[in-house]
Scaffold this motif. Structure first.
Motif, PDB file in Angstrom:
ATOM      1  N   ASP A 125       0.811  -1.230   0.019  1.00 40.60           N
ATOM      2  CA  ASP A 125       0.111   0.158   0.110  1.00 40.60           C
ATOM      3  C   ASP A 125       0.823   0.945   0.250  1.00 40.60           C
ATOM      4  O   ASP A 125       0.536   1.719   0.705  1.00 40.60           O
ATOM      5  CB  ASP A 125      -1.144  -0.074   1.216  1.00 40.60           C
ATOM      6  CG  ASP A 125      -2.489   1.380   0.877  1.00 40.60           C
ATOM      7  OD1 ASP A 125      -2.396   1.451  -0.423  1.00 40.60           O
ATOM      8  OD2 ASP A 125      -2.749   1.667   1.701  1.00 40.60           O
ATOM      9  N   HIS A 173       2.159   4.653  -0.444  1.00 44.69           N
ATOM     10  CA  HIS A 173       2.033   6.165  -1.947  1.00 44.69           C
ATOM     11  C   HIS A 173       2.615   7.364  -1.519  1.00 44.69           C
ATOM     12  O   HIS A 173       3.894   7.221  -0.134  1.00 44.69           O
ATOM     13  CB  HIS A 173       0.464   6.529  -0.553  1.00 44.69           C
ATOM     14  CG  HIS A 173      -0.503   5.775  -0.678  1.00 44.69           C
ATOM     15  ND1 HIS A 173      -2.157   6.435  -1.676  1.00 44.69           N
ATOM     16  CD2 HIS A 173      -1.272   4.625  -0.535  1.00 44.69           C
ATOM     17  CE1 HIS A 173      -3.248   5.627  -1.006  1.00 44.69           C
ATOM     18  NE2 HIS A 173      -2.455   4.527  -0.525  1.00 44.69           N
ATOM     19  N   LEU A 225       2.605   7.945  -6.505  1.00 45.23           N
ATOM     20  CA  LEU A 225       1.585   6.211  -6.645  1.00 45.23           C
ATOM     21  C   LEU A 225       0.619   6.446  -5.819  1.00 45.23           C
ATOM     22  O   LEU A 225      -0.105   6.717  -4.302  1.00 45.23           O
ATOM     23  CB  LEU A 225       2.408   5.860  -5.664  1.00 45.23           C
ATOM     24  CG  LEU A 225       4.205   6.042  -6.454  1.00 45.23           C
ATOM     25  CD1 LEU A 225       5.276   4.569  -5.817  1.00 45.23           C
ATOM     26  CD2 LEU A 225       4.191   5.033  -7.490  1.00 45.23           C
ATOM     27  N   LYS A 226      -0.660   4.983  -5.784  1.00 44.32           N
ATOM     28  CA  LYS A 226      -1.351   5.447  -5.001  1.00 44.32           C
ATOM     29  C   LYS A 226      -2.196   4.579  -4.460  1.00 44.32           C
ATOM     30  O   LYS A 226      -3.477   3.612  -4.510  1.00 44.32           O
ATOM     31  CB  LYS A 226      -3.378   5.925  -6.160  1.00 44.32           C
ATOM     32  CG  LYS A 226      -1.539   7.499  -7.356  1.00 44.32           C
ATOM     33  CD  LYS A 226      -3.854   7.720  -8.298  1.00 44.32           C
ATOM     34  CE  LYS A 226      -3.010   9.116  -8.957  1.00 44.32           C
ATOM     35  NZ  LYS A 226      -3.920   9.177  -9.369  1.00 44.32           N
ATOM     36  N   GLY A 227      -0.997   3.662  -3.150  1.00 44.52           N
ATOM     37  CA  GLY A 227      -1.752   2.262  -3.311  1.00 44.52           C
ATOM     38  C   GLY A 227      -0.743   0.824  -3.937  1.00 44.52           C
ATOM     39  O   GLY A 227      -1.092   0.042  -4.107  1.00 44.52           O
ATOM     40  N   VAL A 228       0.574   1.102  -3.980  1.00 42.81           N
ATOM     41  CA  VAL A 228       0.766   0.213  -4.732  1.00 42.81           C
ATOM     42  C   VAL A 228       1.391  -1.048  -4.176  1.00 42.81           C
ATOM     43  O   VAL A 228       1.768  -0.705  -2.874  1.00 42.81           O
ATOM     44  CB  VAL A 228       2.162   0.729  -5.842  1.00 42.81           C
ATOM     45  CG1 VAL A 228       2.714  -0.376  -5.870  1.00 42.81           C
ATOM     46  CG2 VAL A 228       1.963   1.598  -6.457  1.00 42.81           C
ATOM     47  N   SER A 234       3.714   7.134 -15.011  1.00 43.63           N
ATOM     48  CA  SER A 234       3.151   6.291 -14.538  1.00 43.63           C
ATOM     49  C   SER A 234       3.537   6.293 -13.333  1.00 43.63           C
ATOM     50  O   SER A 234       2.718   5.582 -12.515  1.00 43.63           O
ATOM     51  CB  SER A 234       2.530   5.226 -15.363  1.00 43.63           C
ATOM     52  OG  SER A 234       4.500   4.581 -15.306  1.00 43.63           O
ATOM     53  N   LEU A 240       2.003  -0.440 -15.101  1.00 42.39           N
ATOM     54  CA  LEU A 240       1.600   0.570 -14.156  1.00 42.39           C
ATOM     55  C   LEU A 240       0.216   1.673 -14.316  1.00 42.39           C
ATOM     56  O   LEU A 240       0.907   2.073 -15.669  1.00 42.39           O
ATOM     57  CB  LEU A 240       2.602   1.448 -13.177  1.00 42.39           C
ATOM     58  CG  LEU A 240       2.487   1.457 -11.611  1.00 42.39           C
ATOM     59  CD1 LEU A 240       1.828   0.681 -11.267  1.00 42.39           C
ATOM     60  CD2 LEU A 240       3.890   2.496 -11.598  1.00 42.39           C
ATOM     61  N   ARG A 280      -1.517   3.156  -9.873  1.00 40.56           N
ATOM     62  CA  ARG A 280      -1.536   1.735  -9.554  1.00 40.56           C
ATOM     63  C   ARG A 280      -1.263   0.797 -10.182  1.00 40.56           C
ATOM     64  O   ARG A 280      -1.051   1.529 -11.639  1.00 40.56           O
ATOM     65  CB  ARG A 280      -3.108   2.334  -9.450  1.00 40.56           C
ATOM     66  CG  ARG A 280      -3.573   2.878  -8.801  1.00 40.56           C
ATOM     67  CD  ARG A 280      -5.129   2.470  -8.627  1.00 40.56           C
ATOM     68  NE  ARG A 280      -5.926   4.103  -7.403  1.00 40.56           N
ATOM     69  CZ  ARG A 280      -6.142   4.868  -7.529  1.00 40.56           C
ATOM     70  NH1 ARG A 280      -5.928   5.712  -9.001  1.00 40.56           N
ATOM     71  NH2 ARG A 280      -7.030   5.910  -6.292  1.00 40.56           N
ATOM     72  N   GLU A 297      -2.679  -1.965 -12.490  1.00 37.31           N
ATOM     73  CA  GLU A 297      -3.983  -1.772 -13.398  1.00 37.31           C
ATOM     74  C   GLU A 297      -3.934  -3.281 -13.927  1.00 37.31           C
ATOM     75  O   GLU A 297      -5.102  -4.316 -14.094  1.00 37.31           O
ATOM     76  CB  GLU A 297      -3.805  -1.092 -14.924  1.00 37.31           C
ATOM     77  CG  GLU A 297      -5.668  -1.584 -15.223  1.00 37.31           C
ATOM     78  CD  GLU A 297      -5.221  -0.142 -16.123  1.00 37.31           C
ATOM     79  OE1 GLU A 297      -5.324  -0.472 -17.550  1.00 37.31           O
ATOM     80  OE2 GLU A 297      -5.394   1.119 -15.827  1.00 37.31           O
TER      81      GLU A 297
END
Length: 255
Positions: free
Chosen positions: A9, A11, A20-23, A41, A222, A226, A228
């Motif tokens: 998670d 960020h 970064l949105k919760g990788v 990305s 990515l 996120r 994907e």
């Protein structure tokens, strides 16, 4: 399988831009993970967060079973233990886009500097190991050359050998061929492919789709900070599940 690198998670923002949105990802020992995606990305930021070259805003990073300890100071995150950070960085080999060789040192001196002065190993042992690594990457005859006298491909191969000289747990490659002239790309990819064949743990941010499809045990796509899509290369490159990944791969795979 034992985990070499675990990210939970993660960020990271730069000002108002959330990169970064919760990788989350888990890299097993011996796994080769290619990280692909459009510019912006979050690929390079993700890679730089692992050794805390960029400090994430939140999330957890675990290297070889050891969680990196963080704290907040004046509202900002920072490493809680600088000695832990230095130790963990020493267990990771990082290969940058721009080589980052010390220009005032020969190739051999570049390779032995950190093992001798950081890891406190004997100079004779480090020189012998460095010479073997230079032979591995096809640079034995350049041991006494200075970086300014090397091609970009030679500098990057020397940089890979320098990363290996630290006996790292894992290797992190941040677009290792993006600064190279097209005719020099192949010699660097050949070295990285050889390391993959040895069973080394590697995370590779790359735009070289055909290469990534060939050497990876897993691929991650990515998009906008996120993950994907992720899965075996045969799926991600051959039959992507999402339209965005399918479009990206189609644009880049046969360049």
């Amino acid at each position: 399988m034992t985990s070499a690198i675990v990210i939970r998670d993660l960020h990271k923002s730069f000002g108002s831009l959330e990169v970064l949105k919760g990788v989350s990802l888990d890299a097993a020992e011996g796994e080769v993970i290619s990280i692909i995606g459009a510019s912006g990305s979050g690929k390079s930021t993700l890679l730089r967060c692992i050794p805390l070259l960029e400090v994430p805003d939140s999330g957890e990073i675990i290297i070889g079973g050891e969680a990196l300890r963080m704290r907040r100071r004046h509202g900002r995150p920072e490493p809680a233990d600088s000695s832990q950070v230095n130790r963990v960085r020493g267990s990771l080999g990082f290969v940058f886009q721009s080589f980052n060789l010390w220009p005032h040192m020969t190739v051999l001196q570049n390779l032995i500097e950190a093992p001798v002065h950081v890891q406190k190993r004997s100079r004779a042992e480090c020189v012998a190991e460095a010479e073997a690594l230079l032979k591995k990457v096809g640079m034995a005859e350049k041991r006494d050359a200075y970086p300014v006298h090397l091609s970009g491909g030679q500098q990057q191969r020397a940089a890979i050998a320098r990363a290996l000289a630290m006996r790292p747990r894992a290797l992190l490659f941040d677009e290792p061929t993006s600064s190279l002239d097209p005719e020099l790309v192949g010699e660097v990819l050949q070295v990285i492919a050889g390391l993959a064949a040895e069973g080394r743990t590697m995370l590779i941010v790359t735009h070289e789709m055909s290469f990534a499809a060939e050497v990876s045990s897993r691929a991650i796509f990515l998009h906008a900070g996120r993950i994907e899509e992720e899965g075996p290369p045969k799926q991600v490159f051959g039959d992507p599940l999402t339209e965005r990944c399918r479009s990206f791969v189609a644009r880049h795979l046969n360049r």
